[in-house]
Scaffold this motif. Structure first.
Motif, PDB file in Angstrom:
ATOM      1  N   ILE A 128       0.914  -1.332  -0.113  1.00 29.43           N
ATOM      2  CA  ILE A 128       0.343   0.242  -0.261  1.00 29.43           C
ATOM      3  C   ILE A 128       0.733   0.940   0.335  1.00 29.43           C
ATOM      4  N   LYS A 129       0.621   2.502  -0.795  1.00 33.33           N
ATOM      5  CA  LYS A 129       1.172   3.642  -0.641  1.00 33.33           C
ATOM      6  C   LYS A 129       0.568   4.931  -0.795  1.00 33.33           C
ATOM      7  N   ILE A 130       0.469   5.146   0.329  1.00 36.70           N
ATOM      8  CA  ILE A 130      -0.427   6.209   0.317  1.00 36.70           C
ATOM      9  C   ILE A 130       0.994   7.939   0.565  1.00 36.70           C
ATOM     10  N   ALA A 131       0.023   8.834  -0.702  1.00 36.70           N
ATOM     11  CA  ALA A 131       0.892  10.083  -1.107  1.00 36.70           C
ATOM     12  C   ALA A 131       0.823  10.531   0.232  1.00 36.70           C
ATOM     13  N   LYS A 132       1.899  11.740   0.438  1.00 38.29           N
ATOM     14  CA  LYS A 132       2.088  12.686   1.754  1.00 38.29           C
ATOM     15  C   LYS A 132       0.193  13.683   1.658  1.00 38.29           C
ATOM     16  N   GLU A 133       0.228  13.744   0.575  1.00 33.16           N
ATOM     17  CA  GLU A 133      -0.352  15.307   0.194  1.00 33.16           C
ATOM     18  C   GLU A 133      -1.811  14.554   1.217  1.00 33.16           C
ATOM     19  N   ILE A 134      -2.526  13.404   1.526  1.00 32.77           N
ATOM     20  CA  ILE A 134      -3.674  13.031   1.089  1.00 32.77           C
ATOM     21  C   ILE A 134      -3.730  12.377   3.200  1.00 32.77           C
ATOM     22  N   VAL A 135      -2.574  12.442   3.952  1.00 34.00           N
ATOM     23  CA  VAL A 135      -3.105  12.316   5.153  1.00 34.00           C
ATOM     24  C   VAL A 135      -2.641  14.043   6.001  1.00 34.00           C
ATOM     25  N   ASP A 136      -4.298  14.323   6.724  1.00 35.57           N
ATOM     26  CA  ASP A 136      -4.460  14.928   7.615  1.00 35.57           C
ATOM     27  C   ASP A 136      -4.900  14.003   8.563  1.00 35.57           C
ATOM     28  N   PRO A 137      -3.951  14.752   9.572  1.00 36.39           N
ATOM     29  CA  PRO A 137      -3.961  14.078  11.022  1.00 36.39           C
ATOM     30  C   PRO A 137      -5.754  14.475  11.665  1.00 36.39           C
ATOM     31  N   ASN A 138      -6.629  15.975  11.164  1.00 35.70           N
ATOM     32  CA  ASN A 138      -7.274  16.625  11.853  1.00 35.70           C
ATOM     33  C   ASN A 138      -8.833  15.109  10.727  1.00 35.70           C
ATOM     34  N   ASP A 139      -8.369  14.720   9.725  1.00 35.15           N
ATOM     35  CA  ASP A 139      -9.789  13.775   8.563  1.00 35.15           C
ATOM     36  C   ASP A 139      -8.701  12.041   8.408  1.00 35.15           C
ATOM     37  N   VAL A 140      -8.611  11.797  10.050  1.00 31.76           N
ATOM     38  CA  VAL A 140      -8.277  10.136   9.117  1.00 31.76           C
ATOM     39  C   VAL A 140      -8.820   9.558   9.600  1.00 31.76           C
ATOM     40  N   GLU A 141     -10.200   9.879   9.121  1.00 28.61           N
ATOM     41  CA  GLU A 141     -11.217   8.632   8.668  1.00 28.61           C
ATOM     42  C   GLU A 141     -11.509   8.617   7.450  1.00 28.61           C
ATOM     43  N   PHE A 142     -11.413  10.415   6.479  1.00 29.18           N
ATOM     44  CA  PHE A 142     -11.362  10.086   5.160  1.00 29.18           C
ATOM     45  C   PHE A 142      -9.979   9.337   5.076  1.00 29.18           C
ATOM     46  N   LEU A 143      -8.877   8.978   5.277  1.00 28.89           N
ATOM     47  CA  LEU A 143      -7.913   8.195   4.901  1.00 28.89           C
ATOM     48  C   LEU A 143      -7.625   6.600   4.946  1.00 28.89           C
ATOM     49  N   GLU A 144      -8.705   6.792   6.134  1.00 28.43           N
ATOM     50  CA  GLU A 144      -9.220   5.282   6.643  1.00 28.43           C
ATOM     51  C   GLU A 144      -9.901   4.342   4.841  1.00 28.43           C
ATOM     52  N   GLU A 145     -11.233   5.305   5.003  1.00 25.94           N
ATOM     53  CA  GLU A 145     -11.806   4.750   4.076  1.00 25.94           C
ATOM     54  C   GLU A 145     -11.029   4.675   2.469  1.00 25.94           C
ATOM     55  N   VAL A 146     -10.432   5.665   1.982  1.00 22.88           N
ATOM     56  CA  VAL A 146      -9.892   5.602   1.143  1.00 22.88           C
ATOM     57  C   VAL A 146      -8.743   4.368   1.202  1.00 22.88           C
ATOM     58  N   VAL A 147      -7.713   4.046   2.258  1.00 28.12           N
ATOM     59  CA  VAL A 147      -7.471   2.977   2.570  1.00 28.12           C
ATOM     60  C   VAL A 147      -8.161   1.808   1.958  1.00 28.12           C
ATOM     61  N   LEU A 148      -9.233   1.877   2.740  1.00 22.11           N
ATOM     62  CA  LEU A 148      -9.994   0.346   2.681  1.00 22.11           C
ATOM     63  C   LEU A 148     -10.565   0.037   1.216  1.00 22.11           C
ATOM     64  N   SER A 149     -11.165   1.287   0.537  1.00 26.41           N
ATOM     65  CA  SER A 149     -11.574   1.449  -0.120  1.00 26.41           C
ATOM     66  C   SER A 149     -10.522   0.420  -1.345  1.00 26.41           C
ATOM     67  N   GLY A 150      -9.210   1.273  -1.355  1.00 28.50           N
ATOM     68  CA  GLY A 150      -7.885   0.532  -2.312  1.00 28.50           C
ATOM     69  C   GLY A 150      -7.926  -1.065  -1.975  1.00 28.50           C
ATOM     70  N   VAL A 151      -8.153  -1.389  -0.849  1.00 28.08           N
ATOM     71  CA  VAL A 151      -7.799  -2.441  -0.676  1.00 28.08           C
ATOM     72  C   VAL A 151      -8.885  -3.839  -0.612  1.00 28.08           C
ATOM     73  N   LYS A 152      -9.733  -2.975  -1.162  1.00 28.95           N
ATOM     74  CA  LYS A 152     -11.214  -3.595  -0.927  1.00 28.95           C
ATOM     75  C   LYS A 152     -11.342  -4.241  -2.450  1.00 28.95           C
ATOM     76  N   GLN A 153     -11.063  -3.095  -3.455  1.00 28.03           N
ATOM     77  CA  GLN A 153     -10.589  -3.687  -4.812  1.00 28.03           C
ATOM     78  C   GLN A 153      -9.420  -4.046  -5.392  1.00 28.03           C
ATOM     79  N   ALA A 154      -8.369  -3.737  -5.122  1.00 28.17           N
ATOM     80  CA  ALA A 154      -7.198  -4.832  -5.635  1.00 28.17           C
ATOM     81  C   ALA A 154      -7.495  -6.483  -5.266  1.00 28.17           C
ATOM     82  N   ILE A 155      -8.338  -6.416  -4.540  1.00 27.00           N
ATOM     83  CA  ILE A 155      -9.130  -8.103  -3.422  1.00 27.00           C
ATOM     84  C   ILE A 155      -9.881  -8.761  -4.410  1.00 27.00           C
ATOM     85  N   GLU A 156     -10.806  -7.657  -5.121  1.00 28.07           N
ATOM     86  CA  GLU A 156     -12.212  -7.881  -5.618  1.00 28.07           C
ATOM     87  C   GLU A 156     -11.526  -8.601  -7.176  1.00 28.07           C
TER      88      GLU A 156
END
Length: 98
Positions: free
Chosen positions: A51-79
């Motif tokens: 899993i590669k995450i671009a630095k500009e998407i990491v926002d300590p004030n919006d961790v939930e968004f990052l979690e959702e995006v990572v989960l979405s990517g993982v689900k897509q890859a597995i599918e």
């Protein structure tokens, strides 16, 4: 068709399936999520490899968004990995639903 011939065909199909499963572990699927800010690589066996995450998407004030995006990517890859496996196995079984 005699039973001996049928058994040989089943054994050959089983060998082909084992070979294809090994090959699927070597094939890599890559997906992007969050507008390409998160990249997930998986193999045809459905294992997440990286899993590669671009630095500009990491926002300590919006961790939930990052979690959702990572989960979405993982689900897509597995599918996509499962779809690849199903496609490859379908070539061997000829749509027998195995």
């Amino acid at each position: 068709m005699n039973l001996n011939k049928l058994m040989k065909q089943a054994q050959k199909m089983q060998e082909q399936m084992a070979k294809t499963q090994a090959e699927l572990e070597e094939k890599t699927i890559e997906v992007e999520a969050g507008g390409g800010k998160v990249k997930v690589a998986a193999n045809g066996a459905g294992e997440v490899l990286s899993i590669k995450i671009a630095k500009e998407i990491v926002d300590p004030n919006d961790v939930e968004f990052l979690e959702e995006v990572v989960l979405s990517g993982v689900k897509q890859a597995i599918e996509k990995g499962k779809a690849l496996a199903q496609s490859e196995m379908g070539k061997i079984t000829g749509g027998l639903g195995l």
